[in-house]
Motif scaffolding. Structure first.
Motif, PDB file in Angstrom:
ATOM      1  N   LEU A 134     -23.114  44.185  30.976  1.00 39.49           N
ATOM      2  CA  LEU A 134     -22.738  43.500  29.746  1.00 39.49           C
ATOM      3  C   LEU A 134     -21.844  44.432  28.956  1.00 39.49           C
ATOM      4  CD1 LEU A 134     -26.439  42.672  28.817  1.00 39.49           C
ATOM      5  CD2 LEU A 134     -24.877  41.065  29.926  1.00 39.49           C
ATOM      6  N   VAL A 135     -20.811  43.884  28.329  1.00 43.10           N
ATOM      7  CA  VAL A 135     -19.884  44.710  27.550  1.00 43.10           C
ATOM      8  C   VAL A 135     -19.601  44.002  26.228  1.00 43.10           C
ATOM      9  CG1 VAL A 135     -17.566  45.712  27.423  1.00 43.10           C
ATOM     10  CG2 VAL A 135     -18.798  45.695  29.611  1.00 43.10           C
ATOM     11  N   SER A 136     -19.597  44.778  25.154  1.00 45.20           N
ATOM     12  CA  SER A 136     -19.139  44.259  23.866  1.00 45.20           C
ATOM     13  C   SER A 136     -18.251  45.295  23.205  1.00 45.20           C
ATOM     14  CB  SER A 136     -20.309  43.878  22.957  1.00 45.20           C
ATOM     15  OG  SER A 136     -21.173  44.971  22.755  1.00 45.20           O
ATOM     16  N   VAL A 176     -16.154  41.471  19.106  1.00 49.51           N
ATOM     17  CA  VAL A 176     -16.787  41.301  17.806  1.00 49.51           C
ATOM     18  C   VAL A 176     -15.773  41.609  16.703  1.00 49.51           C
ATOM     19  CG1 VAL A 176     -18.778  41.919  16.375  1.00 49.51           C
ATOM     20  CG2 VAL A 176     -18.922  42.137  18.873  1.00 49.51           C
ATOM     21  N   THR A 177     -15.582  40.678  15.789  1.00 47.69           N
ATOM     22  CA  THR A 177     -14.684  40.917  14.658  1.00 47.69           C
ATOM     23  C   THR A 177     -15.432  41.723  13.585  1.00 47.69           C
ATOM     24  OG1 THR A 177     -15.218  38.932  13.375  1.00 47.69           O
ATOM     25  CG2 THR A 177     -13.598  38.699  15.164  1.00 47.69           C
ATOM     26  N   PRO A 178     -14.732  42.313  12.624  1.00 49.88           N
ATOM     27  CA  PRO A 178     -15.390  43.179  11.645  1.00 49.88           C
ATOM     28  C   PRO A 178     -16.390  42.453  10.751  1.00 49.88           C
ATOM     29  CG  PRO A 178     -13.024  43.614  11.704  1.00 49.88           C
ATOM     30  CD  PRO A 178     -13.258  42.362  12.503  1.00 49.88           C
ATOM     31  N   ILE A 179     -17.453  43.185  10.390  1.00 48.94           N
ATOM     32  CA  ILE A 179     -18.369  42.693   9.368  1.00 48.94           C
ATOM     33  C   ILE A 179     -17.669  42.763   8.012  1.00 48.94           C
ATOM     34  CG2 ILE A 179     -20.377  43.437  10.700  1.00 48.94           C
ATOM     35  CD1 ILE A 179     -20.705  45.744   8.629  1.00 48.94           C
ATOM     36  N   LEU A 198     -15.924  35.372  21.631  1.00 50.10           N
ATOM     37  CA  LEU A 198     -15.629  35.908  20.304  1.00 50.10           C
ATOM     38  C   LEU A 198     -16.870  35.772  19.428  1.00 50.10           C
ATOM     39  CD1 LEU A 198     -13.255  36.992  18.464  1.00 50.10           C
ATOM     40  CD2 LEU A 198     -13.081  34.636  17.635  1.00 50.10           C
ATOM     41  N   LEU A 199     -17.249  36.865  18.759  1.00 51.20           N
ATOM     42  CA  LEU A 199     -18.356  36.834  17.823  1.00 51.20           C
ATOM     43  C   LEU A 199     -17.827  37.187  16.439  1.00 51.20           C
ATOM     44  CD1 LEU A 199     -21.393  36.626  17.176  1.00 51.20           C
ATOM     45  CD2 LEU A 199     -21.598  39.045  17.757  1.00 51.20           C
ATOM     46  N   ASP A 200     -18.011  36.287  15.497  1.00 48.42           N
ATOM     47  CA  ASP A 200     -17.547  36.496  14.129  1.00 48.42           C
ATOM     48  C   ASP A 200     -18.447  37.518  13.439  1.00 48.42           C
ATOM     49  OD1 ASP A 200     -16.588  36.374  11.561  1.00 48.42           O
ATOM     50  OD2 ASP A 200     -17.095  34.260  11.242  1.00 48.42           O
ATOM     51  N   GLN A 244     -27.904  35.939  18.357  1.00 47.07           N
ATOM     52  CA  GLN A 244     -26.707  35.187  18.735  1.00 47.07           C
ATOM     53  C   GLN A 244     -26.218  35.507  20.145  1.00 47.07           C
ATOM     54  OE1 GLN A 244     -23.560  34.721  15.658  1.00 47.07           O
ATOM     55  NE2 GLN A 244     -24.876  35.974  14.351  1.00 47.07           N
ATOM     56  N   VAL A 245     -26.488  36.702  20.611  1.00 44.67           N
ATOM     57  CA  VAL A 245     -25.876  37.142  21.862  1.00 44.67           C
ATOM     58  C   VAL A 245     -26.871  37.180  23.019  1.00 44.67           C
ATOM     59  CG1 VAL A 245     -24.637  39.051  22.980  1.00 44.67           C
ATOM     60  CG2 VAL A 245     -24.116  38.441  20.612  1.00 44.67           C
TER      61      VAL A 245
END
Length: 389
Positions: free
Chosen positions: A226-228, A269-272, A335-337, A373-374
């Motif tokens: 798994l990669v993020s 993953v986009t920025p928090i 894509l994860l917001d 979520q993941v």
């Protein structure tokens, strides 16, 4: 107590790329040596030597374990910073955490930029009273101080722990490395990994999630189920790219990962949420007034000039969504917001104490939301481990 020979100690290190033999013992590194030779960046070198996510993992019947460490921390003369810690995890449960008190400090005067080495003694961290019987033990090394492992002792033999969990490789900024987390097992990736039932390799690198091709090659060559990848905040902090070059660099970064992991689930993953950079470009800088008061706080200095695609966090999120949209032929890319992990409403309840990094409670919030979520049913990493979400 039985001393584990130094020659056997390296086999117990998990979550690192390699170990360096020093005059004192073993120093874990999270990146290969060739990265430092190629890039020569002191910031990256300092961060990769801080063993976030790295632990000594072994099976044993021991009820007492001791580890001798010689830490080296980065300190500021004007500001008191919390020390790192060493955590004990047994059969997946965090049982103890011991703050660091020993070791060396590289102290920098923020007014002049001058640094000095303040030498200290090693520290013995003792964990007595472990549960009886055979068990899987992990000694988590500090996420925010480099360490040399001088010795490991136990009152029964130890051996490398078998681990058939999926390997999760995660790359990101200081937020992923764990800045402002209180303990190494309390960083948001460590929390998410425990909830997801996976074996973490944390490539969160403070100030250094800059879409470097070298980092992409490290991920390409790493064993990974798994990669993020969390990108954006450091690019904004540095004011290092424009939207056009950022999007192209992210495509290249993902292409390189796919060269080694063509079908691996990959989450971008986009920025928090970070109020100082939502609409204001970098560079980021220390707030001088706060430093004078003995506190660390960050500010954005880019003003209101948004010409030529200067990146803000809003620009970066839009750019990352566009990249994923153009790669619709990759069914394993997701894509994860980041705003779903920590958004503007969360900032009201859990403000970032230094304007940039989450506090311990917020690390937990982000880790739990990421896992939900993941790793949970329907998520991109679902059924990959023994998820408890």
């Amino acid at each position: 107590m039985i001393d584990v020979p130094l020659t056997d100690l390296a086999a117990l290190v998990r979550g690192a790329d390699r170990t360096e033999t020093t005059a004192r013992g073993l120093r874990p590194h999270r990146l290969p040596a060739w990265v430092d030779r190629q890039l020569g960046d002191p910031q990256l070198a300092a961060m990769e030597a801080q063993p976030s996510g790295v632990r000594l993992a072994f099976s044993t019947t021991a009820t007492a374990v001791e580890v001798v460490l010689h830490p080296t921390r980065l300190a500021y003369r004007q500001v008191e910073r919390p020390r790192g810690a060493v955590d004990l995890v047994v059969d997946g449960v965090v049982l103890a955490s011991v703050p660091l008190t020993g070791g060396d400090a590289v102290e920098t005067d923020l007014a002049t930029g001058a640094s000095a080495l303040l030498a200290g003694a090693p520290q013995t961290v003792a964990f007595p009273g472990l549960p009886a019987g055979e068990k899987a033990v992990e000694v988590w090394l500090p996420h925010n101080e480099s360490v040399e492992v001088v010795a490991l002792r136990a009152d029964a033999p130890v051996r490398p722990a078998a681990d058939d969990r999926p390997v999760w490789v995660h790359h990101g900024s200081s937020i992923s490395q764990g800045s402002n987390a209180a303990t190494p097992s309390g960083t948001w990736p460590a929390l998410a990994a425990r909830l997801g039932g996976v074996d973490l390799r944390n490539l969160g690198l403070g100030g250094s999630a800059l879409v470097d091709p070298a980092t992409a090659r490290v991920i390409r060559d790493a064993p990974a189920d798994l990669v993020s990848v969390a990108l954006g905040i450091n690019v904004v902090n540095l004011d290092g790219m424009r939207r056009r070059t950022f999007e192209a660099a992210v495509h290249g970064f993902l292409d390189t990962i796919r060269d080694g992991h063509p079908d691996t689930p990959l989450v971008l993953v986009t920025p928090i949420f970070c109020g100082i950079h939502e609409g204001t470009p970098g560079p980021g800088a220390f707030d001088v007034a706060e430093l004078a008061a003995g506190r660390v706080r960050f500010v954005a200095t880019g003003g209101d000039d948004l010409s030529n695609g200067r990146p803000t966090l809003r620009v970066v999120r839009d750019a990352l969504a566009a990249v994923v949209g153009r790669r619709s032929d990759d069914p394993h890319l997701h894509l994860l917001d980041g705003l779903s992990l920590y958004g503007a409403a969360d900032a009201e309840e859990h403000p970032l104490p230094d304007g940039l990094h989450p506090d311990p409670a917020t690390h937990r919030l982000i880790g739990e939301r990421f896992a939900a979520q993941v790793f949970a049913a329907g998520g991109p990493f679902a059924r990959s481990g023994t998820a408890r979400v």
